[in-house]
Every structure is written in C-alpha cells, then in structure tokens.
Design an enzyme around this catalytic site. Sequence first.
Site, PDB file in Angstrom:
ATOM      1  N   GLY A  63      50.431 -17.825  12.336  1.00  0.00           N
ATOM      2  CA  GLY A  63      49.992 -17.742  13.720  1.00  0.00           C
ATOM      3  C   GLY A  63      50.151 -19.049  14.473  1.00  0.00           C
TER       4      GLY A  63
ATOM      5  N   SER B 275      55.842 -15.104  13.530  1.00  0.00           N
ATOM      6  CA  SER B 275      54.690 -14.244  13.761  1.00  0.00           C
ATOM      7  C   SER B 275      54.656 -13.752  15.203  1.00  0.00           C
ATOM      8  CB  SER B 275      53.401 -15.015  13.456  1.00  0.00           C
ATOM      9  OG  SER B 275      52.267 -14.278  13.844  1.00  0.00           O
TER      10      SER B 275
ATOM     11  N   TYR C 224      52.114  -6.975  13.764  1.00  0.00           N
ATOM     12  CA  TYR C 224      50.891  -6.308  13.328  1.00  0.00           C
ATOM     13  C   TYR C 224      50.821  -4.965  14.053  1.00  0.00           C
ATOM     14  CZ  TYR C 224      49.234 -10.742  11.386  1.00  0.00           C
ATOM     15  OH  TYR C 224      49.098 -11.896  10.661  1.00  0.00           O
TER      16      TYR C 224
ATOM     17  N   ARG D 270      33.277 -18.411   6.452  1.00  0.00           N
ATOM     18  CA  ARG D 270      33.783 -19.361   5.462  1.00  0.00           C
ATOM     19  C   ARG D 270      32.620 -20.221   5.000  1.00  0.00           C
ATOM     20  NH1 ARG D 270      39.638 -21.419   7.816  1.00  0.00           N
ATOM     21  NH2 ARG D 270      40.482 -19.356   8.262  1.00  0.00           N
TER      22      ARG D 270
ATOM     23  N   LYS E 272      54.471  -6.415   4.337  1.00  0.00           N
ATOM     24  CA  LYS E 272      53.818  -7.593   3.760  1.00  0.00           C
ATOM     25  C   LYS E 272      52.342  -7.309   3.499  1.00  0.00           C
ATOM     26  CE  LYS E 272      53.198 -12.570   4.664  1.00  0.00           C
ATOM     27  NZ  LYS E 272      51.722 -12.650   4.673  1.00  0.00           N
TER      28      LYS E 272
ATOM     29  N   HIS F 100      47.561 -12.473   1.911  1.00  0.00           N
ATOM     30  CA  HIS F 100      47.415 -13.179   3.180  1.00  0.00           C
ATOM     31  C   HIS F 100      46.912 -14.612   2.966  1.00  0.00           C
ATOM     32  CE1 HIS F 100      47.757 -12.061   7.501  1.00  0.00           C
ATOM     33  NE2 HIS F 100      47.140 -13.207   7.670  1.00  0.00           N
TER      34      HIS F 100
ATOM     35  N   ARG G 167      53.428 -24.281  -4.155  1.00  0.00           N
ATOM     36  CA  ARG G 167      53.314 -25.701  -3.828  1.00  0.00           C
ATOM     37  C   ARG G 167      54.417 -26.535  -4.479  1.00  0.00           C
ATOM     38  NH1 ARG G 167      50.441 -23.248  -1.092  1.00  0.00           N
ATOM     39  NH2 ARG G 167      48.228 -23.554  -0.595  1.00  0.00           N
TER      40      ARG G 167
END
Length: 405
Positions: free
Chosen positions: A82, A108, A130, A165, A255, A279, A314
Amino acid sequence: MANAWFETVAEAHRRAKKRLPKGVYMALVGGSERGLTVDDNMNAFGELGFAPHIAGLSQTRDLSTRVMGQDLALPVMISPTGVQAVHPEGEVAVARAAAARGITMGLSSFASKSIEEVAAVNDKTFFQMYWVGTREVLLQRMERARAAGAKGLIMTTDWSFSMGRDWGSPMIPEKINLKAALAYGPQIALRPKYALQWAKSRTIPDLTTPNLAPAGGGPAPTFFGAYGEWYGTPLPTWEDIAWLREQWDGPFMLKGVMRVDDAKAARDAGVTAISVSNHGGNNLDATPASIRALPAIAEAVGNDIEVVLDGGIRRGSDVVKAVALGAKAVMIGRAYLWGLAANGQAGVENVIDILRGGIDSAVLGLGHSSIHDLSADDLIVPDGFTRSLGVTPAQKVVEAAVKSA
C-alpha cells in the site's frame, strides 16, 4: 554517497529504522495482534537446513525463470504494498529498480503512484486489486490497468483489517493537513534526512489512492476512504473470483492462499497462479508461516497452476528454500521497502542484488547449475515442520500411505 551501499537486508532494515519517523516505520514492520505470524514467517526459514556438496560444483548457475508469462532474471517478484510514504518516488522508484534487475513489479490498487506512471517504467507490471466496490467499478479498474499496459492481474483476498497491535498501532492520518503535521512534527524533527528528501522533491507524502479514482473523474479516495469502501462491499465468493478471472484475458494470480482446499478451489476458478501468503502477518494472527503451508499446496496443485510464495523472505537462501519446496518464485515486500527507505531506487536494487547473490551461493553449494534443479532433497526438513491446512484426516492418512509405499 560512498557508504550508501549495504550488504544485507538486515542492514537495510537498520538504516530504514534510523531514517524513518517512528509512525512510518511502525506501519512497515508491525503485524496484527501479537505478531505471531510475522515472527513465524521469518523464523520458519531458520528451521530448514541445507545438504551441500563440496566438489564437482557447477562453474555457472542459471537463476532465471518464467512466471505469469514474464521472464525473470531471478525467482523474485515485487509484491504489491500500500501507500509508500517512505520515499518521494515511492512505487515508481521500486518499478525502475525492478526493471533494472529484470524482475516483475506488483502495484497495489492502494499505491501512492498510478498504474500509468508505474507501467511506463516497468513493462513487467502486474496490477493488484481488492474486491472493493461494485462489479462495474472493478471492471473499470481492470480496463484502466489493461490500457496502461499491465501484463497480469493479482487478486488479493487475505485481508481482514485486524488493527490491534500489542506494541501499539501507528497514527496514520486521513490526509496531510495542519492537524496531521502538528501530530507528526516531533517525529519528523528527529529524522531530518527524511524531511529533507521530501522538501527537495517539493511534495508531501500522498495518502490518496490514485488507482481507485472514479472512472468518470473526481478526486481519488484517501487510504481510509478506500478502507471504508472495502468495509461496505460484500465479501467475494468463489463465483465472484471465477467471474473476475473471466474478465481478464491474461495471467491472473490469486494472492493469500494458505489451504489445500482453497488452492484447489482457486485452480477450479481458472486462475493461472496462486501466492501462498498470509499477508505478511497483517491478516489473521496465529496463521502459520507461509513456507510451512507451501509443500502441501505445491504438491496438490503445482502441476496445474503456478505457485509462488510471499512472506518472510530476507535472504537469497530463503528464496532457494522456497523454490526447493515447490515455489516457482517468491514475492518480497518489507525487504524492498527497507531498501527504498535506506537509499531510494538504488537501495531497492541493492536489496535485489543481495538476494541474487544469496541465491547463486546456495545453488552453487547445493551442486546445481540451475534453480530448476532444486528439490526437497536439498533441504533438511525437521519433523512437524509443514502444515497441511485444509486437508481432511482421511486425506492425510492416504497421503501418508502413499509416501510410505
């Protein structure tokens, strides 16, 4: 700058953290809730070992492959992410870097740059959508991407907007106004290099989504405006996905697949590729690492459709492990964003070069001349590593019997 080059993705991550305001940085690294999936995405690769050779190694290695009709110099693709407020050039810089290194660009629909700008600098651009809005609106966005030169379509369905979070969610403003500037001012003051690059560009971070602008004209929605539209759109069915696929006559990826039964349903819906992805840990926390789900999915549908992996990459050795377990390529997200934050387009190229070097080193050590020779025999896979999601107990018994026969 003489010291702009870095030799690991971990160093790019450190530089990004040092350069970005805290809120911008936290938007990149955090996953949903406890972050269990974020951690497992990376830690799972460390559980896989290699079985190297020491003599008779190939002098040259072929790292190229072909995914969704596009030739890639190495089995790495840019995953769509995004709004990229980490650098003024955002997705355009990423697309240029990908083109310079011979790989595809995923853009995106929530990007800060338009499909026209990005496809103009990378002729291997895939546009990601989306299920937001009506079928008519979806078709309009698709046609716009086609007209701009997009080579493929990516439909993302693994997005549940879990906002909590445990370490705190960053403040993301609706738009950059006086209130937002005052709120972010102290953070930006602590990151003068970040502020200076935006000042030089004579722009400010754009939190609108130009790829979601109305077809008939009018302003593009903000990120949160687009979120509101998503929230008000009925969630897609498999029939909806099959319908959307029918409207696009080129390569089409779904995806977010983590289960064997969903992979089979995607195949039956006519997709040409799937991404085994959670995701990046920003969806349903406690979902296992995508690399754990990959082997069962690749075994179930890998001969029928192309399978790629997204999540936790990574190092080049991570790419090799994914390919050995059945992926044709991987998609990277946070890794290239850290490179972008650290050094713009050159930083993204730097990240891709790091991955290329790691891939080549691993293929060499495993005694192969091509990435296409990789297999699970090259790995040490501990008992209990894989997760066969969406497989019934009876099917597991049959699979176990076949493997032991």
